[in-house]
Design a protein around this motif. Structure first.
Motif, PDB file in Angstrom:
ATOM      1  N   VAL A  88       8.991  17.974  -1.596  1.00  0.00           N
ATOM      2  CA  VAL A  88       9.801  18.051  -0.378  1.00  0.00           C
ATOM      3  C   VAL A  88      10.502  16.721  -0.123  1.00  0.00           C
ATOM      4  O   VAL A  88      11.699  16.684   0.199  1.00  0.00           O
ATOM      5  CB  VAL A  88       8.939  18.459   0.837  1.00  0.00           C
ATOM      6  CG1 VAL A  88       9.750  18.378   2.124  1.00  0.00           C
ATOM      7  CG2 VAL A  88       8.389  19.867   0.655  1.00  0.00           C
ATOM      8  N   GLN A  89       9.779  15.631  -0.288  1.00  0.00           N
ATOM      9  CA  GLN A  89      10.375  14.316  -0.070  1.00  0.00           C
ATOM     10  C   GLN A  89      11.519  14.063  -1.055  1.00  0.00           C
ATOM     11  O   GLN A  89      12.566  13.519  -0.675  1.00  0.00           O
ATOM     12  CB  GLN A  89       9.310  13.221  -0.190  1.00  0.00           C
ATOM     13  CG  GLN A  89       8.332  13.241   0.960  1.00  0.00           C
ATOM     14  CD  GLN A  89       7.097  12.379   0.714  1.00  0.00           C
ATOM     15  OE1 GLN A  89       6.937  11.786  -0.337  1.00  0.00           O
ATOM     16  NE2 GLN A  89       6.226  12.329   1.702  1.00  0.00           N
ATOM     17  N   ASP A  90      11.320  14.473  -2.305  1.00  0.00           N
ATOM     18  CA  ASP A  90      12.374  14.307  -3.317  1.00  0.00           C
ATOM     19  C   ASP A  90      13.625  15.091  -2.941  1.00  0.00           C
ATOM     20  O   ASP A  90      14.741  14.600  -3.082  1.00  0.00           O
ATOM     21  CB  ASP A  90      11.881  14.757  -4.694  1.00  0.00           C
ATOM     22  CG  ASP A  90      10.874  13.794  -5.312  1.00  0.00           C
ATOM     23  OD1 ASP A  90      10.736  12.663  -4.805  1.00  0.00           O
ATOM     24  OD2 ASP A  90      10.215  14.195  -6.287  1.00  0.00           O
ATOM     25  N   VAL A  91      13.440  16.323  -2.482  1.00  0.00           N
ATOM     26  CA  VAL A  91      14.578  17.165  -2.101  1.00  0.00           C
ATOM     27  C   VAL A  91      15.329  16.546  -0.924  1.00  0.00           C
ATOM     28  O   VAL A  91      16.564  16.476  -0.928  1.00  0.00           O
ATOM     29  CB  VAL A  91      14.128  18.610  -1.789  1.00  0.00           C
ATOM     30  CG1 VAL A  91      15.217  19.385  -1.063  1.00  0.00           C
ATOM     31  CG2 VAL A  91      13.733  19.320  -3.074  1.00  0.00           C
ATOM     32  N   LEU A  92      14.612  16.076   0.081  1.00  0.00           N
ATOM     33  CA  LEU A  92      15.258  15.462   1.233  1.00  0.00           C
ATOM     34  C   LEU A  92      15.971  14.164   0.838  1.00  0.00           C
ATOM     35  O   LEU A  92      17.072  13.875   1.322  1.00  0.00           O
ATOM     36  CB  LEU A  92      14.244  15.203   2.350  1.00  0.00           C
ATOM     37  CG  LEU A  92      13.717  16.462   3.044  1.00  0.00           C
ATOM     38  CD1 LEU A  92      12.583  16.111   4.003  1.00  0.00           C
ATOM     39  CD2 LEU A  92      14.826  17.191   3.784  1.00  0.00           C
ATOM     40  N   TYR A  93      15.362  13.405  -0.038  1.00  0.00           N
ATOM     41  CA  TYR A  93      15.988  12.167  -0.521  1.00  0.00           C
ATOM     42  C   TYR A  93      17.288  12.479  -1.253  1.00  0.00           C
ATOM     43  O   TYR A  93      18.320  11.837  -1.019  1.00  0.00           O
ATOM     44  CB  TYR A  93      15.010  11.411  -1.435  1.00  0.00           C
ATOM     45  CG  TYR A  93      15.618  10.199  -2.090  1.00  0.00           C
ATOM     46  CD1 TYR A  93      15.888   9.050  -1.344  1.00  0.00           C
ATOM     47  CD2 TYR A  93      15.937  10.202  -3.448  1.00  0.00           C
ATOM     48  CE1 TYR A  93      16.453   7.927  -1.939  1.00  0.00           C
ATOM     49  CE2 TYR A  93      16.507   9.087  -4.045  1.00  0.00           C
ATOM     50  CZ  TYR A  93      16.765   7.959  -3.293  1.00  0.00           C
ATOM     51  OH  TYR A  93      17.334   6.866  -3.881  1.00  0.00           O
ATOM     52  N   LEU A 106      27.524  16.197  10.655  1.00  0.00           N
ATOM     53  CA  LEU A 106      27.014  14.924  11.182  1.00  0.00           C
ATOM     54  C   LEU A 106      26.354  14.095  10.077  1.00  0.00           C
ATOM     55  O   LEU A 106      26.476  12.880  10.037  1.00  0.00           O
ATOM     56  CB  LEU A 106      26.027  15.179  12.320  1.00  0.00           C
ATOM     57  CG  LEU A 106      26.633  15.692  13.623  1.00  0.00           C
ATOM     58  CD1 LEU A 106      25.543  16.191  14.559  1.00  0.00           C
ATOM     59  CD2 LEU A 106      27.454  14.595  14.291  1.00  0.00           C
ATOM     60  N   MET A 107      25.647  14.790   9.176  1.00  0.00           N
ATOM     61  CA  MET A 107      24.986  14.102   8.072  1.00  0.00           C
ATOM     62  C   MET A 107      26.034  13.454   7.158  1.00  0.00           C
ATOM     63  O   MET A 107      25.848  12.328   6.693  1.00  0.00           O
ATOM     64  CB  MET A 107      24.116  15.079   7.281  1.00  0.00           C
ATOM     65  CG  MET A 107      23.355  14.436   6.145  1.00  0.00           C
ATOM     66  SD  MET A 107      22.256  15.587   5.286  1.00  0.00           S
ATOM     67  CE  MET A 107      23.454  16.632   4.471  1.00  0.00           C
ATOM     68  N   ARG A 108      27.132  14.156   6.920  1.00  0.00           N
ATOM     69  CA  ARG A 108      28.187  13.623   6.056  1.00  0.00           C
ATOM     70  C   ARG A 108      28.768  12.332   6.616  1.00  0.00           C
ATOM     71  O   ARG A 108      29.246  11.481   5.877  1.00  0.00           O
ATOM     72  CB  ARG A 108      29.288  14.665   5.864  1.00  0.00           C
ATOM     73  CG  ARG A 108      28.838  15.825   4.992  1.00  0.00           C
ATOM     74  CD  ARG A 108      29.903  16.867   4.859  1.00  0.00           C
ATOM     75  NE  ARG A 108      30.892  16.423   3.888  1.00  0.00           N
ATOM     76  CZ  ARG A 108      31.923  17.151   3.524  1.00  0.00           C
ATOM     77  NH1 ARG A 108      32.120  18.341   4.046  1.00  0.00           N
ATOM     78  NH2 ARG A 108      32.766  16.703   2.636  1.00  0.00           N
ATOM     79  N   LYS A 131      21.179  11.465  -0.410  1.00  0.00           N
ATOM     80  CA  LYS A 131      22.031  10.768  -1.370  1.00  0.00           C
ATOM     81  C   LYS A 131      23.352  11.512  -1.593  1.00  0.00           C
ATOM     82  O   LYS A 131      24.386  10.891  -1.832  1.00  0.00           O
ATOM     83  CB  LYS A 131      21.303  10.592  -2.702  1.00  0.00           C
ATOM     84  CG  LYS A 131      20.366   9.410  -2.722  1.00  0.00           C
ATOM     85  CD  LYS A 131      19.736   9.204  -4.069  1.00  0.00           C
ATOM     86  CE  LYS A 131      20.757   8.744  -5.081  1.00  0.00           C
ATOM     87  NZ  LYS A 131      20.179   8.410  -6.381  1.00  0.00           N
ATOM     88  N   LEU A 132      23.302  12.845  -1.530  1.00  0.00           N
ATOM     89  CA  LEU A 132      24.499  13.663  -1.775  1.00  0.00           C
ATOM     90  C   LEU A 132      25.286  13.956  -0.499  1.00  0.00           C
ATOM     91  O   LEU A 132      26.244  14.720  -0.533  1.00  0.00           O
ATOM     92  CB  LEU A 132      24.085  14.996  -2.422  1.00  0.00           C
ATOM     93  CG  LEU A 132      23.412  14.918  -3.781  1.00  0.00           C
ATOM     94  CD1 LEU A 132      22.856  16.279  -4.172  1.00  0.00           C
ATOM     95  CD2 LEU A 132      24.396  14.415  -4.827  1.00  0.00           C
ATOM     96  N   VAL A 138      20.138  12.942  11.770  1.00  0.00           N
ATOM     97  CA  VAL A 138      20.274  14.325  11.289  1.00  0.00           C
ATOM     98  C   VAL A 138      19.177  14.625  10.284  1.00  0.00           C
ATOM     99  O   VAL A 138      18.586  15.701  10.302  1.00  0.00           O
ATOM    100  CB  VAL A 138      21.671  14.559  10.667  1.00  0.00           C
ATOM    101  CG1 VAL A 138      21.735  15.910   9.996  1.00  0.00           C
ATOM    102  CG2 VAL A 138      22.738  14.430  11.728  1.00  0.00           C
ATOM    103  N   LEU A 139      18.900  13.669   9.402  1.00  0.00           N
ATOM    104  CA  LEU A 139      17.858  13.877   8.403  1.00  0.00           C
ATOM    105  C   LEU A 139      16.503  14.084   9.076  1.00  0.00           C
ATOM    106  O   LEU A 139      15.702  14.909   8.633  1.00  0.00           O
ATOM    107  CB  LEU A 139      17.810  12.704   7.423  1.00  0.00           C
ATOM    108  CG  LEU A 139      16.952  12.921   6.181  1.00  0.00           C
ATOM    109  CD1 LEU A 139      17.461  14.097   5.357  1.00  0.00           C
ATOM    110  CD2 LEU A 139      16.912  11.666   5.334  1.00  0.00           C
TER     111      LEU A 139
END
Length: 195
Positions: free
Chosen positions: A53-58, A15-17, A62-63, A23-24
């Motif tokens: 944590v915010q950086d990882v989720l961001y 779903l995120m893709r 992005k990916l 989803v996020l």
């Protein structure tokens, strides 16, 4: 309205893709506390842990178009991502401290010699070998703590052990790793001081 709590990791990733932003939010709700625990365990600073944590989720968002899980659970992937991002933050913190103390920037020290790379690979293999040779219970406690980010209390509850037993296992694992990697650790850092 769709309840995303019913979806497993693979379904969330699919779903995120497709660009579904909700989803996020579900990943955030589902994994925030564990991610924060892993980051805080490594960084020892609440603000930096939250930033991590915010950086990882961001980065995950992005990916998203090319992101996939093969066998791994999303929790394991996120724990590894937090660990790597924590290393980046610790490295930045270390560089800032060296700069403030007047030491030359790390870029001026060549750490990527073939010898250094070989020693680092051997050190990593030696650590993995020591972890594999730990008694089963000790290895499980160590893995839950360092790789999964569980607190001592959570591990104790999960494995039905006392917190003191969990602490003893962690102490033994750390001692075994330290004792079995002293020589290689020394070899990694000695060249830095003689360049």
């Amino acid at each position: 309205m769709v309840d995303y709590k019913i979806y497993g990791d693979q379904e969330l990733v699919q779903l995120m893709r497709s660009g579904d932003e909700r989803v996020l939010i579900e990943i955030y709700d589902r994994y925030w506390e564990k991610m924060l625990a892993v980051a805080f365990n490594r960084l020892g600073n609440q603000e930096e842990a939250e930033e991590c944590v915010q950086d990882v989720l961001y980065k995950l968002w992005k990916l998203r178009e090319n992101f996939s899980l093969v066998k791994d659970e999303l929790a394991n992937y996120l724990a590894r991502a937090i660990r790597n991002q924590s290393f980046n933050i610790l490295d930045r913190r270390y560089r800032e401290r060296l700069k403030a103390e007047g030491f030359p920037p790390a870029e001026e020290i060549n750490l990527h010699t073939p010898e250094h790379e070989l020693i680092m690979r051997e050190l990593e293999q030696q650590i993995d070998s020591v972890i594999r040779s730990l008694p089963a219970q000790c290895k499980l406690v160590f893995t839950l703590s360092r790789h999964e980010g569980f607190s001592t209390k959570e591990i104790a509850e999960k494995l039905q052990l006392s917190e003191n037993t969990v602490k003893s296992h962690l102490k033994k694992a750390n001692k075994d790793i330290r004792n079995n990697t002293k020589l290689l650790t020394t070899l990694v850092f000695i060249p830095i001081f003689f360049q």
